[in-house]
Motif scaffolding. Structure first.
Motif: not given
Length: 116
Positions: A50-67
């Motif tokens: 769950l922590t790994h899934e959270w980390s991946q999703a949060e990283g994607a959210r940050v990258r998409l926001g930057a885009t």
């Protein structure tokens, strides 16, 4: 590339990014729900996953926001008349590259040099 075409490409890309952000938000909500109040990852067999899934999703959210922010700046470049020019060497960025990534700020040659 004319301004109208550039803005249309940016609008499509923005819609795609927002759709992907919605998916990420759903993933984060699902992880949040799965974790509930349990915070003892060391003894929870699902904790690491769950922590790994959270980390991946949060990283994607940050990258998409930057885009999304990069797309806003690209819109500013359209208004200024500098859209489609490399910010490093001032060469024209090929239309095909802008169609794939309308927020692009550098030509392929400059990106390759930067990676080395």
């Amino acid at each position: 590339m004319d301004a109208e075409t550039a803005r249309a490409l940016m609008a499509r890309r923005r819609d795609d990014i927002r759709g992907r952000l919605d998916e990420v938000d759903r993933r984060l909500a699902a992880v949040r729900e799965a974790r509930g109040d349990w915070t003892d990852e060391e003894h929870d067999p699902e904790g690491f996953a769950l922590t790994h899934e959270w980390s991946q999703a949060e990283g994607a959210r940050v990258r998409l926001g930057a885009t999304l922010r990069e797309l806003e700046r690209a819109g500013d470049r359209v208004s200024e008349g500098s859209y489609g020019r490399c910010a490093v060497c001032d060469a024209e960025i090929p239309t095909a590259q802008l169609e794939l990534q309308p927020e692009r700020t550098a030509c392929v040659a400059c990106v390759d040099r930067r990676r080395r």
